[in-house]
Design a protein around this motif. Structure first.
Motif, PDB file in Angstrom:
ATOM      1  N   SER A  78      -3.922  -6.892  16.200  1.00 51.96           N
ATOM      2  CA  SER A  78      -2.914  -7.853  16.994  1.00 51.96           C
ATOM      3  C   SER A  78      -3.066  -7.921  18.416  1.00 51.96           C
ATOM      4  N   GLY A  79      -3.904  -7.026  18.565  1.00 54.28           N
ATOM      5  CA  GLY A  79      -4.206  -6.934  20.024  1.00 54.28           C
ATOM      6  C   GLY A  79      -5.449  -7.638  20.797  1.00 54.28           C
ATOM      7  N   GLY A  80      -6.197  -8.146  19.636  1.00 52.49           N
ATOM      8  CA  GLY A  80      -7.337  -8.806  19.660  1.00 52.49           C
ATOM      9  C   GLY A  80      -8.709  -8.048  19.585  1.00 52.49           C
ATOM     10  N   HIS A  81      -8.252  -6.785  19.415  1.00 54.44           N
ATOM     11  CA  HIS A  81      -9.623  -5.861  19.006  1.00 54.44           C
ATOM     12  C   HIS A  81     -10.315  -6.123  17.805  1.00 54.44           C
ATOM     13  N   ARG A  82     -11.611  -6.247  17.860  1.00 55.13           N
ATOM     14  CA  ARG A  82     -12.469  -6.381  16.492  1.00 55.13           C
ATOM     15  C   ARG A  82     -13.111  -5.003  16.235  1.00 55.13           C
ATOM     16  N   SER A  83     -13.065  -4.728  15.117  1.00 50.92           N
ATOM     17  CA  SER A  83     -13.719  -3.447  14.573  1.00 50.92           C
ATOM     18  C   SER A  83     -14.077  -3.648  13.021  1.00 50.92           C
ATOM     19  N   ARG A  84     -15.127  -3.063  12.734  1.00 53.11           N
ATOM     20  CA  ARG A  84     -15.510  -3.111  11.267  1.00 53.11           C
ATOM     21  C   ARG A  84     -14.869  -2.092  10.577  1.00 53.11           C
ATOM     22  N   ARG A  85     -14.153  -2.650   9.281  1.00 58.82           N
ATOM     23  CA  ARG A  85     -13.432  -1.636   8.342  1.00 58.82           C
ATOM     24  C   ARG A  85     -13.637  -2.009   7.013  1.00 58.82           C
ATOM     25  N   VAL A  86     -13.510  -0.480   6.383  1.00 61.89           N
ATOM     26  CA  VAL A  86     -13.861  -0.385   5.074  1.00 61.89           C
ATOM     27  C   VAL A  86     -12.605  -1.032   4.098  1.00 61.89           C
ATOM     28  N   PHE A  87     -13.008  -1.804   3.151  1.00 61.10           N
ATOM     29  CA  PHE A  87     -11.946  -2.092   2.300  1.00 61.10           C
ATOM     30  C   PHE A  87     -11.928  -1.696   0.905  1.00 61.10           C
ATOM     31  N   LEU A  88     -10.617  -1.389   0.420  1.00 57.60           N
ATOM     32  CA  LEU A  88     -10.588  -0.542  -0.961  1.00 57.60           C
ATOM     33  C   LEU A  88      -9.781  -1.572  -1.940  1.00 57.60           C
ATOM     34  N   ARG A  89      -9.921  -1.716  -3.110  1.00 58.58           N
ATOM     35  CA  ARG A  89      -9.047  -2.307  -4.230  1.00 58.58           C
ATOM     36  C   ARG A  89      -8.421  -1.242  -4.820  1.00 58.58           C
ATOM     37  N   THR A  90      -6.792  -1.458  -4.728  1.00 56.06           N
ATOM     38  CA  THR A  90      -6.157  -0.221  -5.543  1.00 56.06           C
ATOM     39  C   THR A  90      -4.971  -0.768  -5.920  1.00 56.06           C
ATOM     40  N   ARG A  91      -4.026  -0.187  -6.708  1.00 57.96           N
ATOM     41  CA  ARG A  91      -2.867  -0.639  -7.391  1.00 57.96           C
ATOM     42  C   ARG A  91      -1.738  -0.186  -6.253  1.00 57.96           C
ATOM     43  N   LEU A  92      -0.862  -1.219  -6.076  1.00 57.84           N
ATOM     44  CA  LEU A  92       0.369  -0.969  -5.071  1.00 57.84           C
ATOM     45  C   LEU A  92       1.687  -1.205  -5.845  1.00 57.84           C
ATOM     46  N   ARG A  93       2.727  -0.180  -5.776  1.00 56.75           N
ATOM     47  CA  ARG A  93       3.875  -0.266  -6.622  1.00 56.75           C
ATOM     48  C   ARG A  93       5.022  -0.249  -5.529  1.00 56.75           C
ATOM     49  N   VAL A  94       5.644  -1.468  -5.622  1.00 55.68           N
ATOM     50  CA  VAL A  94       6.909  -1.364  -4.544  1.00 55.68           C
ATOM     51  C   VAL A  94       8.001  -2.358  -5.251  1.00 55.68           C
ATOM     52  N   ALA A  95       9.288  -1.727  -5.159  1.00 55.66           N
ATOM     53  CA  ALA A  95      10.268  -2.497  -5.857  1.00 55.66           C
ATOM     54  C   ALA A  95      10.024  -2.751  -7.282  1.00 55.66           C
ATOM     55  N   ALA A  96       9.657  -1.781  -7.985  1.00 61.34           N
ATOM     56  CA  ALA A  96       9.503  -1.783  -9.585  1.00 61.34           C
ATOM     57  C   ALA A  96       8.270  -2.946  -9.779  1.00 61.34           C
ATOM     58  N   GLN A  97       7.551  -3.457  -8.809  1.00 65.08           N
ATOM     59  CA  GLN A  97       6.607  -4.249  -9.240  1.00 65.08           C
ATOM     60  C   GLN A  97       5.224  -3.488  -8.860  1.00 65.08           C
ATOM     61  N   GLU A  98       4.066  -3.829  -9.692  1.00 66.23           N
ATOM     62  CA  GLU A  98       2.745  -3.662  -9.399  1.00 66.23           C
ATOM     63  C   GLU A  98       1.773  -4.621  -9.223  1.00 66.23           C
ATOM     64  N   ARG A  99       1.057  -4.388  -8.401  1.00 65.80           N
ATOM     65  CA  ARG A  99      -0.142  -5.304  -8.204  1.00 65.80           C
ATOM     66  C   ARG A  99      -1.508  -4.742  -7.633  1.00 65.80           C
ATOM     67  N   ILE A 100      -2.402  -5.302  -7.915  1.00 60.23           N
ATOM     68  CA  ILE A 100      -3.865  -4.820  -7.197  1.00 60.23           C
ATOM     69  C   ILE A 100      -3.953  -5.494  -5.975  1.00 60.23           C
ATOM     70  N   ILE A 101      -4.277  -4.673  -5.052  1.00 61.20           N
ATOM     71  CA  ILE A 101      -4.305  -5.106  -3.607  1.00 61.20           C
ATOM     72  C   ILE A 101      -5.675  -4.961  -3.024  1.00 61.20           C
ATOM     73  N   GLU A 102      -6.030  -5.533  -1.940  1.00 60.80           N
ATOM     74  CA  GLU A 102      -7.298  -5.260  -1.120  1.00 60.80           C
ATOM     75  C   GLU A 102      -6.390  -4.675   0.075  1.00 60.80           C
ATOM     76  N   ILE A 103      -7.048  -3.488   0.630  1.00 56.87           N
ATOM     77  CA  ILE A 103      -6.372  -2.844   1.773  1.00 56.87           C
ATOM     78  C   ILE A 103      -7.521  -1.899   2.503  1.00 56.87           C
ATOM     79  N   ASN A 104      -7.396  -2.205   4.007  1.00 61.42           N
ATOM     80  CA  ASN A 104      -8.386  -1.627   4.691  1.00 61.42           C
ATOM     81  C   ASN A 104      -8.154  -0.205   5.462  1.00 61.42           C
ATOM     82  N   LEU A 105      -8.849   0.321   5.732  1.00 61.93           N
ATOM     83  CA  LEU A 105      -8.647   1.726   6.190  1.00 61.93           C
ATOM     84  C   LEU A 105      -8.758   1.689   7.963  1.00 61.93           C
ATOM     85  N   THR A 106      -8.088   1.901   8.688  1.00 61.64           N
ATOM     86  CA  THR A 106      -7.883   2.096  10.185  1.00 61.64           C
ATOM     87  C   THR A 106      -7.483   3.568  10.707  1.00 61.64           C
ATOM     88  N   ASP A 107      -8.025   3.888  11.626  1.00 69.57           N
ATOM     89  CA  ASP A 107      -7.635   5.264  12.172  1.00 69.57           C
ATOM     90  C   ASP A 107      -7.458   4.917  13.649  1.00 69.57           C
TER      91      ASP A 107
END
Length: 107
Positions: A78-107
């Motif tokens: 959101s600050g306009g900074h570009r970085s190379r990130r790793v993406f994973l595919r994993t299950r997300l469970r929220v509000a009794a619903q599950e979906r496979i999502i793509e998520i990136n790791l940032t530190d």
């Protein structure tokens, strides 16, 4: 329809994370998981990433997890900074619903 607040509790069961405090951002193009540390390794000839994170619960222990790398891409924060990130595919469970999502790791 699921109505979510600005902050919600969710689970990433494939990563062994039963409860994680999350900030919901409907304007984001992808999901980011803030980790304290991450490292790369190879498992069965495929690239994997290991990482540590705090779940946001008071007094909670640090969780360590690993997953296969699904992709690597440049992400602009959101600050306009570009970085190379790793993406994973994993299950997300929220509000009794599950979906496979793509998520990136940032530190």
């Amino acid at each position: 329809m699921i109505v979510l607040g600005w902050r919600e509790w969710l689970a990433l069961p494939d990563l062994g994370i039963a409860r994680l405090r999350a900030k919901v951002d409907t304007g984001a193009r992808s999901s980011a998981l803030h980790v304290d540390d991450q490292w790369r390794f190879t498992e069965g000839g495929a690239p994997w990433v290991g990482f540590r994170l705090s779940t946001g619960r008071a007094g909670a222990r640090v969780v360590e997890a690993a997953a296969p790398v699904a992709d690597e891409r440049d992400v602009v924060d959101s600050g306009g900074h570009r970085s190379r990130r790793v993406f994973l595919r994993t299950r997300l469970r929220v509000a009794a619903q599950e979906r496979i999502i793509e998520i990136n790791l940032t530190d």
